[in-house]
Design a protein around this motif. Sequence first.
Motif, PDB file in Angstrom:
ATOM      1  N   ASN A 472      61.517  23.608  -3.548  1.00  0.00           N
ATOM      2  CA  ASN A 472      62.568  22.880  -4.272  1.00  0.00           C
ATOM      3  C   ASN A 472      63.520  23.839  -4.975  1.00  0.00           C
ATOM      4  OD1 ASN A 472      61.435  20.461  -3.448  1.00  0.00           O
ATOM      5  ND2 ASN A 472      60.193  20.222  -5.303  1.00  0.00           N
ATOM      6  N   MET A 473      62.971  24.923  -5.540  1.00  0.00           N
ATOM      7  CA  MET A 473      63.823  25.917  -6.212  1.00  0.00           C
ATOM      8  C   MET A 473      64.787  26.557  -5.204  1.00  0.00           C
ATOM      9  SD  MET A 473      61.018  27.801  -8.674  1.00  0.00           S
ATOM     10  CE  MET A 473      62.202  28.957  -9.352  1.00  0.00           C
ATOM     11  N   LEU A 474      64.286  26.850  -4.010  1.00  0.00           N
ATOM     12  CA  LEU A 474      65.138  27.490  -2.998  1.00  0.00           C
ATOM     13  C   LEU A 474      66.206  26.541  -2.487  1.00  0.00           C
ATOM     14  CD1 LEU A 474      62.597  29.563  -0.859  1.00  0.00           C
ATOM     15  CD2 LEU A 474      64.032  30.332  -2.741  1.00  0.00           C
ATOM     16  N   LEU A 475      65.864  25.262  -2.333  1.00  0.00           N
ATOM     17  CA  LEU A 475      66.844  24.301  -1.827  1.00  0.00           C
ATOM     18  C   LEU A 475      67.993  24.082  -2.813  1.00  0.00           C
ATOM     19  CD1 LEU A 475      64.484  21.654  -0.166  1.00  0.00           C
ATOM     20  CD2 LEU A 475      65.997  23.297   0.986  1.00  0.00           C
ATOM     21  N   VAL A 625      67.781  37.437  -1.133  1.00  0.00           N
ATOM     22  CA  VAL A 625      66.414  37.977  -1.220  1.00  0.00           C
ATOM     23  C   VAL A 625      66.016  38.141  -2.689  1.00  0.00           C
ATOM     24  CG1 VAL A 625      64.975  40.009  -0.775  1.00  0.00           C
ATOM     25  CG2 VAL A 625      66.456  39.107   1.033  1.00  0.00           C
ATOM     26  N   LYS A 626      66.957  38.574  -3.504  1.00  0.00           N
ATOM     27  CA  LYS A 626      66.693  38.731  -4.941  1.00  0.00           C
ATOM     28  C   LYS A 626      66.359  37.374  -5.569  1.00  0.00           C
ATOM     29  CE  LYS A 626      68.792  40.668  -9.116  1.00  0.00           C
ATOM     30  NZ  LYS A 626      70.017  41.291  -9.689  1.00  0.00           N
ATOM     31  N   ASP A 627      67.087  36.323  -5.155  1.00  0.00           N
ATOM     32  CA  ASP A 627      66.827  34.975  -5.682  1.00  0.00           C
ATOM     33  C   ASP A 627      65.456  34.464  -5.220  1.00  0.00           C
ATOM     34  OD1 ASP A 627      69.296  35.034  -6.850  1.00  0.00           O
ATOM     35  OD2 ASP A 627      70.292  33.886  -5.269  1.00  0.00           O
ATOM     36  N   VAL A 628      65.129  34.716  -3.940  1.00  0.00           N
ATOM     37  CA  VAL A 628      63.828  34.285  -3.412  1.00  0.00           C
ATOM     38  C   VAL A 628      62.706  35.001  -4.155  1.00  0.00           C
ATOM     39  CG1 VAL A 628      62.335  34.231  -1.374  1.00  0.00           C
ATOM     40  CG2 VAL A 628      64.774  33.728  -1.140  1.00  0.00           C
TER      41      VAL A 628
END
Length: 786
Positions: A472-475, A625-628
């Motif tokens: 959910n955070m990634l979406l 990638v940093k956000d993931v």
Amino acid sequence: MNLRKQKVFSLINILGLTVGITCCLMIFLFIKHEMSYDDFHKKGKDIYRVVREADIDGDGSMDQVAYLSGPYSIALRNDYPDLIQKAVRVMPDNDLFTYNNIAFNEKKVYIVDSNFFQLFDFPLLKGDRASALKDQNSVVLTASSAKKYFGNEDPIGKVMSMNKKNNLTVTAIVADVPGNSHLDFDMLVPITQFKYFDSLQYMNNNSLFVYVQLNPNAKPAQLVSRFPQFMDKYMGKFYAESGFKMGLNLQPLKDIYFKPVRFDNVKHGSKAVVLIFMSIALLILIIACINFMNLATARATDRSKEVGLRKVLGALRKQLVTQFILESFLYAVLSSILALILLQFIMPAYNNLLGYKLPSYWTDPVVYLFIAAIIVIIGFLAGIYPALLLSSFSPIESLKGKLRVGKNGAFFRKALVVFQFSISVLLIIGITIIGSQMSYVRNTDLGFNKEQTLLVKIDNNDFYKGRQHFKNMLLDNPAVMNVSMMSGEPGGFHDVHSFEAEAKTGEKVLLSTEFSDADLVKTLGLKIIAGRDLSSQFATDSTAAVLINRTAAAKLGYSRPADAIGKWIKNIIRDNQKRSIVGVVEDFHFGSLKEQIEPMVFSPGDDNRVAVIRLKPNSNIPSVVKDVKAAYASIVPGYPFEYDFLDDSFNKHYGDDVKQGAVLSAFSAIAIFIACLGLFGLASYTAVKRTKEIGVRKVLGSSVQNIVVLLSKDLLKPVLLGTAIAVPIGYYAMHKWLQSFAYRINIEWWMFFIAAMAAVLIAIITVSFQAIKAAIANPVKSLRTE
């Protein structure tokens, strides 16, 4: 001495032999390493891995499967004490280890029985072999792992955390696993730590290897003959209900490295690659010897007076043969010394090309025996024909300078050039077709989107529990297109389960299975060809719906994919519940292009092992990638974040083929270089012997172009003939190689044309250099030449 008098020809001979011997040594070290796998275990001849056997693909062939469950080991040991002396379980695992503030996600952890060191002879540097794994809260580290966590401290007795919940005490340090072991680990943990795992309690939940040591007088066939009754006793009821029948077999320890089986994640090699390397070494050595013979026989008339004088002074033919062979041996010895020096300089690059470090060879007596054998072979093979030819000269004709070697000598030299360039063209054909196949592999449409797709392994329980929040955070991230939680990504692991379907009631069918959430199709970019996709908008999809691929529809008996929609299918092994087929997806390559597309069922399920994250086109990859990573850290703080790209992960299937192509290219270039050295030497000699003729022709009006053609054509004829011979052989060899790929290129005429033109062009450049040099020489000087 002849070596000093003929500096150019001596240099060509020494250079050719040096390069040839260096290549042979490089390939010998590789082959020696490959063939030595697992031979350091003292009881190796009595050790076997127990494997399952079944017709998984339904094609009538018996496939072997590496994984078993824990109870097999105990049952085999209890049922057959007269045949089995020891049984050891080895379960590959992935765990987080922490010491103070140092934490690593260890990918090479083996969960093993306490008698692991009684079966396998991995040398211990510290600790006791008998008791190192007795305590369930112990851990054994390799020397490199100990250094990574403890530096120069003594690790024995130190306590490490495993997966943030189990405290393990370091009880022993084992030497780093030898490069020639199919088992490869950094840490060993007692299997009693995991005694409540399903795979250690139930015989139909397989996730580990079982090794047995037979009693000294026991024969493998004796145990294998009892396996059917063993399987009937423990698995008969399950197999009868599921329709999924398997047997057992034994795989000798020495066979494991070269004979991979299904679902096997230990190190493997290829005997085909070993044979290819061996052939290349032999061919390169032959090419180098041919150069020596060619130049020696070409200069036969130059040494005729020496032979005649020695014969007049009483030398016997046997003595002359010995002399010339000894000269050949001298060249071989000198070249071998230079080869050892050259090898030392190129070993780092060679190790990098192979992808691992070969053991040191300076103290290995086998290497020196190999060099001695090469010296003997080269000395005799390269020297015998010139020696017999030179020693056969008539002393009177030799001293008069009227010696004629005749057509036989010229024919023999041309035949050798034909052979050399046949090999060279053969290798160029190999490079061309391997390169084309690898390009096809990298660029062919796999049926799914592998670009800009991240993989994050779900390899710890904390992440598994928080995976939906992570999704959910990634979406919410504008750069993320889709996320799917899957049991395995394309190119990765997938299960094989037994199914019954409406179209084949009462019949059991083995199908590959993928368990995921409802976003698999959107994330991978698959194409629905009949029905619809799984959707959270349909309440029953999570428990009563599946997708299948086109091949599965055909296997279930549906001539059109649309005919499968609405029909039921049930997974006999999993829960035996009927589910409706709601959609059919177009076939895509879930495995490598070496494998046929298998029939597959896509079922909603929680067996998630990987998060597949598809990014939007033109995304800022480092930023995403940093956000993931930040999202991952918020779910599982303290766990190292690791990721891979789907295209990189998928292409790892072809790592050995790419490496094989690179090595073949390198050795092909060397073979061509050595062949051209010989051609250059012959061209030089021809130009020298025809100096006066060239002068006369120039005085009479011949152009430089005419003289170049005159000198080149005789040497290029055998090159063209060698090319013609190599083409059909190359077609056959590469056709066989391509059979290892289920999906492959067609062999086209232009591939052979390129190889032929490359060889001819190289030969023309080599010969023309000397021909042009001779053609532009001052004719006055040429006519004065004796």
